[in-house]
Write an enzyme that holds these catalytic residues in place. Structure first.
Site, PDB file in Angstrom:
ATOM      1  N   HIS A 125       6.655 -27.339   2.501  1.00  0.00           N
ATOM      2  CA  HIS A 125       5.858 -28.412   1.909  1.00  0.00           C
ATOM      3  C   HIS A 125       4.790 -27.843   0.980  1.00  0.00           C
ATOM      4  O   HIS A 125       3.794 -28.509   0.693  1.00  0.00           O
ATOM      5  CB  HIS A 125       5.230 -29.257   3.019  1.00  0.00           C
ATOM      6  CG  HIS A 125       6.250 -29.903   3.898  1.00  0.00           C
ATOM      7  ND1 HIS A 125       6.769 -31.158   3.640  1.00  0.00           N
ATOM      8  CD2 HIS A 125       6.882 -29.451   5.013  1.00  0.00           C
ATOM      9  CE1 HIS A 125       7.663 -31.460   4.569  1.00  0.00           C
ATOM     10  NE2 HIS A 125       7.754 -30.439   5.408  1.00  0.00           N
TER      11      HIS A 125
ATOM     12  N   GLU B 115       0.832  -1.198   0.000  1.00  0.00           N
ATOM     13  CA  GLU B 115       0.000   0.000   0.000  1.00  0.00           C
ATOM     14  C   GLU B 115       0.871   1.254   0.000  1.00  0.00           C
ATOM     15  O   GLU B 115       0.464   2.299  -0.508  1.00  0.00           O
ATOM     16  CB  GLU B 115      -0.936  -0.001   1.217  1.00  0.00           C
ATOM     17  CG  GLU B 115      -2.094   0.972   1.089  1.00  0.00           C
ATOM     18  CD  GLU B 115      -3.169   0.761   2.132  1.00  0.00           C
ATOM     19  OE1 GLU B 115      -4.225   0.189   1.805  1.00  0.00           O
ATOM     20  OE2 GLU B 115      -2.930   1.155   3.293  1.00  0.00           O
TER      21      GLU B 115
ATOM     22  N   LYS C 291     -13.727   1.789  -3.791  1.00  0.00           N
ATOM     23  CA  LYS C 291     -14.760   2.194  -2.830  1.00  0.00           C
ATOM     24  C   LYS C 291     -15.864   2.980  -3.527  1.00  0.00           C
ATOM     25  O   LYS C 291     -17.059   2.753  -3.289  1.00  0.00           O
ATOM     26  CB  LYS C 291     -14.141   3.065  -1.726  1.00  0.00           C
ATOM     27  CG  LYS C 291     -13.198   2.356  -0.774  1.00  0.00           C
ATOM     28  CD  LYS C 291     -12.695   3.370   0.254  1.00  0.00           C
ATOM     29  CE  LYS C 291     -11.691   2.761   1.203  1.00  0.00           C
ATOM     30  NZ  LYS C 291     -11.183   3.757   2.172  1.00  0.00           N
TER      31      LYS C 291
END
Length: 551
Positions: A387, A356, A515
């Protein structure tokens, strides 16, 4: 703070030439050329944190040229500007002063001619008094029962930082049960509340503006749940507190701002805010003294960053090594692997702080950038990742610089678990750096097998080329102090890279577009209105399908 395009500097040109000389070098060669390489390329911080950067494709000449780049980009002045309250977040006309929040020596720090330390100390003292009341059982709910459960409702920096720290410091936690709700998906708040008792639950609503969609949607659902159980909205005052700057919205919600609101300031970025009132859940979880140690660790790293020469400066060194790979080797990702289960959210936290902050494509002059800026940050706790995706690290076609982080001393020394954990840490950094391509060792391996011809055939598939760079960060023990220092180490690394990238690290305008579009789409989902014809065909088709399936 000067705006300097890094790839037009002399240092950048010299680094490109140096890269041409270095690109065929191997880490193995570098160790063979210098038997004291570890000593030459590792440093400690206060005898608490060891940073070993010897397993990188760098020489002394590389470091010197990278430091020249930092100097030419005026890093030293930029550091001074931040610490002295200059408005270096120019796109928002704000100072950047998370360092003031942990200024335990109380040295005056001025913003617009005013010392911010008295107001910081006032909020910190209010936090301490409140937390002590809750922890000691003197703050009770509407039926006079003590508080047992804390629900922090926030998102982004109002969630990731406090959640990461409370998880990392679980060995220091008191009796309070901590819960964190961030996702606007109703499942998150539902699953959190279903086993809680409103009589002893305290909600912490963390939103600077008190308008953040996700946070306020969850906060309203929590308030409805509480009021349904209590049948009296007046009891909200004993069960809801706010971390905010919006006094009017907080009062409208039902919280008394004078008593139950803890403020912070516009010079505190959300992703750098765990040191502020946003860190109240941390203080509730681990207590006042441990929160103060967290601040102390960060402050000591601040002093190191501010006062240490660049060639000895840990955040600067890590930042410059990152730029070496990002902008000259053209790698696109960095991996962070904490070999400590308590630190399982550390990478997610740094993912936000880094991506950000430095995920920008326009420089400080407002011009499009022609070089790579912030990397993609990813990772998992060790040894789980071994793994999962380490296969690609060892034998894939991409270079992925890695940070390995582990404590020397475990909080849970069960049997030989910790020795096995750390042996994997050391083994992975060695395997990534040196591989198994040494002819003699491979021949010995083949000859030790019964099916000699078969083993010869599969040798190419077992070869690990090595030459994969990594930093090893060994912490004496994960404590509030060392965690604070470690977080600040990465904060300042990110700041340093942002200065050299010539970007504004402390804004996040890219978050806003999504937004705004969500706000415009929401009415089309909630009501029987027609779907806007202004959408692209994909968005229109998705909305149409959603509405048809939902009836």
């Amino acid at each position: 703070m000067k705006n300097i395009n890094p790839n037009r500097t002399q240092a950048w040109k010299h680094l490109k030439q140096h890269f041409d000389d270095m690109k065929s070098t191997s880490i193995n060669d570098l160790f063979n050329q210098d038997k004291y390489r570890f000593a030459h390329f590792s440093k400690t911080f206060n005898n608490e944190i060891l940073v070993d950067y010897s397993k990188n494709l760098i020489t002394n000449e590389t470091i010197i040229k990278l430091i020249s780049l930092a100097i030419e980009c005026d890093l030293i002045e930029a550091i001074s500007d931040m610490f002295h309250g200059e408005k270096i977040n120019c796109s928002e006309d704000r100072a950047v002063l998370h360092i003031a929040l942990r200024n335990i020596k109380n040295t005056p720090i001025l913003v617009d001619g005013f010392n911010v330390m008295p107001q910081i100390n006032a909020v910190l003292n209010k936090m301490k008094q409140f937390c002590n009341r809750v922890i000691q059982g003197n703050w009770t709910g509407y039926t006079d029962k003590i508080i047992t459960d804390i629900v922090n409702i926030g998102i982004g920096g109002s969630n990731l930082g406090p959640y990461m720290v409370t998880e990392a410091l679980k060995p220091y936690r008191n009796h309070l049960n901590m819960h964190f709700v961030s996702n606007i998906d109703g499942t998150h708040i539902f699953e959190t509340l279903k086993n809680l008792n409103p009589e002893n639950t305290l909600f912490v609503i963390a939103s600077k503006t008190f308008t953040t969609q996700e946070t306020m949607t969850n906060a309203l659902s929590a308030r409805n749940w509480f009021c349904k159980a209590t049948s009296d909205a007046q009891h909200i005052s004993k069960h809801f507190i706010a971390l905010s700057t919006n006094t009017i919205a907080v009062r409208k919600f039902g919280i008394d701002p004078s008593e139950n609101m803890f403020k912070f300031w516009d010079w505190v970025g959300g992703r750098y805010s765990l040191w502020s009132a946003i860190g109240l859940p941390i203080m509730l979880s681990v207590g006042v003294s441990n929160f103060e140690l967290l601040l102390t660790g960060a402050h000591d790293m601040d002093i190191h960053f501010y006062s240490t020469p660049l060639h000895e400066n840990l955040p600067v060194i890590l930042a410059l090594i990152g730029i070496w790979y990002n902008n000259f080797f053209q790698v696109e990702t960095e991996a962070i692997f904490p070999y400590d289960q308590y630190m399982h959210r550390f990478t997610a936290y740094l993912q936000q702080v880094n991506m950000e902050s430095n995920g920008k494509c326009v420089d400080r002059n407002g011009c499009p950038i022609t070089y790579q800026t912030g990397p993609i940050i990813w990772g998992e706790p060790g040894t789980n990742g071994q793994h999962s995706f380490y296969q690609l690290l060892h034998q894939g076609t991409k270079m992925v610089p890695c940070d390995f982080i582990a404590p020397a001393i475990s909080h849970n020394p069960i049997s030989d678990h910790h020795e096995k954990l750390i042996s994997n840490f050391f083994a992975q950094t060695k395997a990534l750096a040196f591989g198994n391509t040494h002819l003699t060792s491979m021949q010995k391996y083949i000859q030790s097998k019964k099916n000699y011809k078969h083993e010869q055939c599969i040798v190419p598939f077992k070869l690990c080329k090595g030459n994969n760079p990594s930093n090893s960060i060994l912490v004496k023990k994960i404590t509030p102090y060392t965690l604070g220092a470690l977080i600040a180490l990465y904060e300042h690394k990110i700041f340093t890279q942002g200065i050299i990238f010539n970007i504004y690290t402390f804004d996040q305008w890219g978050v806003e577009l999504g937004k705004q579009l969500a706000d415009s789409i929401l009415p089309e989902l909630k009501y029987e209105s027609m779907i806007s014809k202004n959408h692209d065909s994909s968005t229109y088709g998705l909305i149409h399908c959603y509405k048809s399936w939902c009836g």
